[in-house]
Design an enzyme around this catalytic site. Sequence first.
Site, PDB file in Angstrom:
ATOM      1  N   GLU A 196       0.874  -1.160   0.000  1.00  0.00           N
ATOM      2  CA  GLU A 196       0.000   0.000   0.000  1.00  0.00           C
ATOM      3  C   GLU A 196       0.920   1.220   0.000  1.00  0.00           C
ATOM      4  OE1 GLU A 196      -2.672   0.494   3.313  1.00  0.00           O
ATOM      5  OE2 GLU A 196      -3.445   2.345   2.444  1.00  0.00           O
ATOM      6  N   LYS A 254       4.882   0.607   8.982  1.00  0.00           N
ATOM      7  CA  LYS A 254       4.947   1.900   8.293  1.00  0.00           C
ATOM      8  C   LYS A 254       4.354   3.018   9.136  1.00  0.00           C
ATOM      9  CE  LYS A 254       3.251   0.086   4.588  1.00  0.00           C
ATOM     10  NZ  LYS A 254       2.436  -0.066   3.389  1.00  0.00           N
ATOM     11  N   ARG A 268       5.586 -13.027   9.615  1.00  0.00           N
ATOM     12  CA  ARG A 268       6.178 -11.698   9.434  1.00  0.00           C
ATOM     13  C   ARG A 268       7.621 -11.719   9.888  1.00  0.00           C
ATOM     14  NH1 ARG A 268       2.570  -7.481   9.033  1.00  0.00           N
ATOM     15  NH2 ARG A 268       4.062  -5.863   9.545  1.00  0.00           N
TER      16      ARG A 268
END
Length: 579
Positions: free
Chosen positions: A42, A278, A268
Site C-alpha cells: 500500500e 509503516k 512476518r
Amino acid sequence: MSDNSSNIEQKVEQKNDFIRNMIREDVKAQKYKQIVTRFPPEPNGYLHLGHVKSICLNFGVAEEFDGICHLRYDDTNPTAEKQDYIDNIKKDVHWLGFEWAGEALHASSYFDQLYTWAVQLIEQGEAYVDMQTPEQIKDNRGSYKEAGTASPQRDASVADNLQLFADMKNGKYAEGKAVLRAKIDMADPNMNMRDPIIYRVMHQEHHQTGDKWCIYPMYDYAHPLSDAIEGITHSLCTLEFEDHRPFYDWIVNKIGFEQPPHQYEFSRLNVDHTLTSKRKLKQLVDEGIVDGWDDPRMPTVAGMRRRGYTPEGLRDFCHRVGVAKADGVVDMRLLEFSIRQSLDDTTARGMAVLKPLKVTITNFSEAVSSWESQKADSVTARWDDTAQTLWLTQPNHPNVDMGEREIPFTETLYIDQGDYEIEPPADYKRLSPEKPEIRLRNTYVLAVSEHVLNDAGNVIELKATIDPATLGNNPEGRKVKGVIHWVSASQGVPATVRLYESLFSVEDPSSVSDVHAALNPNSLTELSAVVEPSLANANAGTRFQFEREGYFIADEIEHSSEKPVFNQIVSLRDSYKPA
Ligand code: ATP
Ligand code: MG
C-alpha cells in the site's frame, strides 16, 4: 548481480521452505501454465525490512520457478497514499535487484471491474447496503462467544439494494452513512465472515483516479479480486491474514473464477530493536525524531541504502531467515553478519582516524632522506620535495584487484586517541609509555619519546621518531608487535563520520506505547575525523573498509571531496555466528 552476490547465494543452501515445496508440487503436477506472484504494497509509506522479506519471497519464487511477479499498489485507501511513496517503492524494489513483469499495476485500475462485481453480488443476493451507524455495525457484530445481530437491511430486496448502492456511488451519502456488506453469516465463528464491509463512502480524491469515485472498495474485497484479475497463482501474505482467507476464498468463488488464486500465509519478519510498521515509522518521520524516511538509522530500504547496506547482504539475510509459519524475532546481528559478509571482498581499504591525536615526528626529514636506499623491495613510493611528503603506493585491497592509491606520509600525523594510553589495561597491545613502539600501517616503525598533556591531564600530542631502516622491513633482530593506522595531518582531509547504534534501546519497540520512551539516546554519534585523500575524493555512495574501524559509505547526499561525510555501515567483526 555482482559475482560476489552470486557467491553468497551459492553458499546459501537450496531453499526448502514450505511455500517453495508446495509450489514445486504444483509445478510438478502442471497445475498452472506459469507461476505468478505479486508484491502488493500500500503506497502509504516507505518500504521497510519486513517488506524486503516479502519482496525476496515473491520475486525470488517467481525467478526460481520461471514465473513472473507483479508489482501492484494496493491503493484502496486514498487518504494515506502519496505519489512520493509510489515512486520510492519502485526505486527500492529495483535497488534490491528485482524486476516486476510489465508495468507497475494499481488496484485502483480495477475500480470499474470491482464495482461491476459488487453489483453482481447484489444481484446474486449476496451483498446489501447497510445504513446502520459505524457504532451499530460494530456492536452488532457480536463477539467470539455470541453471534452477531442482523442489520435491519440485511433482507432488503435486490432492487432496493441496487438503487442504494448506485446512490452511494453517486455521492448521495456522507461518509459513514452507508456501506456495502457481503451477506455471509452473522453467526460465523470467524468474525471476518460476519457480513464484512466491502465498500465504503469516502469523499476523497484518489491519486490515480482523481474525483471519479466517492466509494472505495475495502482491502479484503479488492485484494483477492485483484489477484484473480491478474491471474496470480500464489498470493503470499503474512500470517495476520490467515483469518481473512475464508473470505478470500468466498469472494473469488462467488464471482466465479475458473482457476481462482489461493492465499498462503507465512510469518512476518520481526527483528529485535527494530520497528517494522509503516505507521510507526511514519510517526518518527513526522515528529522529526529522525531526519526523514532515509535517515540511516531507519529500517526502511531508503534508510538502509543510505546507511550503506547492500542489496546482496539484504537478500542473503532473507535467505538465512527463511520462510516459515511460526512467528519469531530475528537477531539483528544476523542482518549485520549478512551485510558484513557482502562487504569484505567488494570494498577498497582506506585509513581514517576517527578521534585524532597529533603525532609529530621529530626526526622526519633526516629519516626519510634515506628512504630509497633503505626501503624493502616490496615498497613503492615517491618523494615530493615541495610538499615534503613521501607518497606510498598501496593496493586498495589485500587480495582482490581493485587498483592502487598513493598515501601521503608527512612530518605530522594523526593516530587514534585510543591507540595511546598512559595507564593501559593489562592486555593492551598498542602504545603506552611502557611500550612506545609500534608499526604504522604501510610505513615505518614509530617510537614515542614524549607525550604532551593539556591542563586537564589529557594527552594532546605525541612526539616520536621513526626508524629509517623499517620502511617495509622489520627492525634488526626483532619484531615490533602491533600495527596502527594513521593519516597525514597536512594532506589528510577533515571529515564528518557518523557512528550508529540501534535507534531503539528496548528489544521490542512495538510493545512500548510511547515510542519516545523506547528511543536510544546514543543512536547517532558524529565525529570530526580525518581521512586519507583517497577516501575524501571518492564518489558519494562509495563503500570502504576503514582499516581497524569498520565499513563506511560516503554519504549518498551530503558527501563531497571538500566536505567528506561517511556513515558507518557495520563494525568489522562480531562474535556472532549464524546457526
Ligand atoms: P505496515 O504494517 O508496515 O503498513 P503492511 O503489511 O500494512 O505493513 P503493506 O504495504 O500492506 O504493508 O505490505 C505489502 C506486503 O508486504 C504485504 O504482502 C505484507 O504482508 C508484506 N509485509 C509487510 N510487513 C511485513 C513483515 N514484517 N514481514 C514480512 N512481510 C511483510
Ligand atoms: Mg497494510
